[in-house]
Design a protein around this motif. Structure first.
Motif, PDB file in Angstrom:
ATOM      1  N   UNK A  79       0.823  -1.216   0.000  1.00 56.48           N
ATOM      2  CA  UNK A  79       0.000   0.000   0.000  1.00 56.48           C
ATOM      3  C   UNK A  79       0.856   1.264   0.000  1.00 56.48           C
ATOM      4  N   UNK A  80       1.974   1.248   0.715  1.00 63.05           N
ATOM      5  CA  UNK A  80       2.847   2.429   0.760  1.00 63.05           C
ATOM      6  C   UNK A  80       3.418   2.720  -0.620  1.00 63.05           C
ATOM      7  N   UNK A  81       3.851   1.690  -1.303  1.00 63.10           N
ATOM      8  CA  UNK A  81       4.403   1.872  -2.656  1.00 63.10           C
ATOM      9  C   UNK A  81       3.339   2.423  -3.597  1.00 63.10           C
ATOM     10  N   UNK A  82       2.127   1.869  -3.525  1.00 66.20           N
ATOM     11  CA  UNK A  82       1.043   2.349  -4.402  1.00 66.20           C
ATOM     12  C   UNK A  82       0.640   3.785  -4.069  1.00 66.20           C
ATOM     13  N   UNK A  83       0.848   4.202  -2.824  1.00 65.26           N
ATOM     14  CA  UNK A  83       0.491   5.564  -2.419  1.00 65.26           C
ATOM     15  C   UNK A  83       1.575   6.572  -2.802  1.00 65.26           C
ATOM     16  N   UNK A  84       2.670   6.092  -3.402  1.00 70.73           N
ATOM     17  CA  UNK A  84       3.712   7.005  -3.847  1.00 70.73           C
ATOM     18  C   UNK A  84       5.019   6.863  -3.100  1.00 70.73           C
ATOM     19  N   UNK A  85       5.103   5.943  -2.158  1.00 68.28           N
ATOM     20  CA  UNK A  85       6.343   5.727  -1.415  1.00 68.28           C
ATOM     21  C   UNK A  85       6.273   6.287  -0.011  1.00 68.28           C
ATOM     22  N   UNK A  86       7.421   6.299   0.631  1.00 73.33           N
ATOM     23  CA  UNK A  86       7.499   6.787   2.017  1.00 73.33           C
ATOM     24  C   UNK A  86       7.282   8.301   2.059  1.00 73.33           C
ATOM     25  N   UNK A  87       7.047   8.804   3.242  1.00 75.89           N
ATOM     26  CA  UNK A  87       6.855  10.245   3.412  1.00 75.89           C
ATOM     27  C   UNK A  87       8.113  10.993   2.985  1.00 75.89           C
ATOM     28  N   UNK A  88       9.281  10.466   3.315  1.00 75.54           N
ATOM     29  CA  UNK A  88      10.539  11.111   2.932  1.00 75.54           C
ATOM     30  C   UNK A  88      10.679  11.149   1.408  1.00 75.54           C
ATOM     31  N   UNK A  89      10.386  10.025   0.748  1.00 79.81           N
ATOM     32  CA  UNK A  89      10.470   9.994  -0.718  1.00 79.81           C
ATOM     33  C   UNK A  89       9.494  10.979  -1.351  1.00 79.81           C
ATOM     34  N   UNK A  90       8.284  11.014  -0.837  1.00 79.35           N
ATOM     35  CA  UNK A  90       7.262  11.883  -1.417  1.00 79.35           C
ATOM     36  C   UNK A  90       7.584  13.361  -1.208  1.00 79.35           C
ATOM     37  N   UNK A  91       8.107  13.727  -0.033  1.00 76.18           N
ATOM     38  CA  UNK A  91       8.457  15.132   0.194  1.00 76.18           C
ATOM     39  C   UNK A  91       9.657  15.540  -0.654  1.00 76.18           C
ATOM     40  N   UNK A  92      10.585  14.612  -0.857  1.00 74.17           N
ATOM     41  CA  UNK A  92      11.731  14.899  -1.724  1.00 74.17           C
ATOM     42  C   UNK A  92      11.273  15.160  -3.159  1.00 74.17           C
TER      43      UNK A  92
END
Length: 129
Positions: A79-92
């Protein structure tokens, strides 16, 4: 300090010379909209601070981020991968998106983008049927 961007359009001849000035309020609206889209939140919940950074624009956004629930992550680790990745990855990625899109939309030179996460907006993962 008032921050505003001044854009000099390409010059074809002397009669077309001029400048376009974008106010800080308009820049903040653009940054809010781009940030909201990048992180899946409402633009009204995005705070924007604009400052000068060695002649370029320094952008600081304070925003919640949309995440999937921990229950969903426990039951489905993908689910995390489908949501766009970790919070750190998404903010980057959001930093890059904000820099590129705001620069393209406004013509401003963005020197630095800081993303501060102020909270989470827990949303159930949408299923495609």
């Amino acid at each position: 300090m008032t921050i505003a961007a001044t854009i000099a359009p390409p010059v074809a001849d002397a009669a077309q010379r001029g400048r376009t000035r974008i106010t800080s309020k308009a820049l903040k609206s653009v940054v809010s909209a781009v940030t909201a889209e990048a992180l899946g939140v409402d633009a009204n919940h995005v705070g924007v601070d604009l400052t000068d950074h060695s002649g370029a624009l320094a952008v600081t956004v304070t925003t919640p981020i949309r995440v999937v629930s921990l229950d969903r992550v426990q039951s489905d680790p993908t689910a995390v991968k489908r949501a766009g990745g970790s919070i750190v990855d998404r903010t980057s990625r959001a930093q890059e998106t904000i820099r590129d899109r705001v620069s393209n939309l406004t013509g401003s030179t963005i020197g630095r983008v800081t993303v501060r996460i102020s909270g989470v907006n827990i949303q159930p993962e949408e299923r495609v049927t």
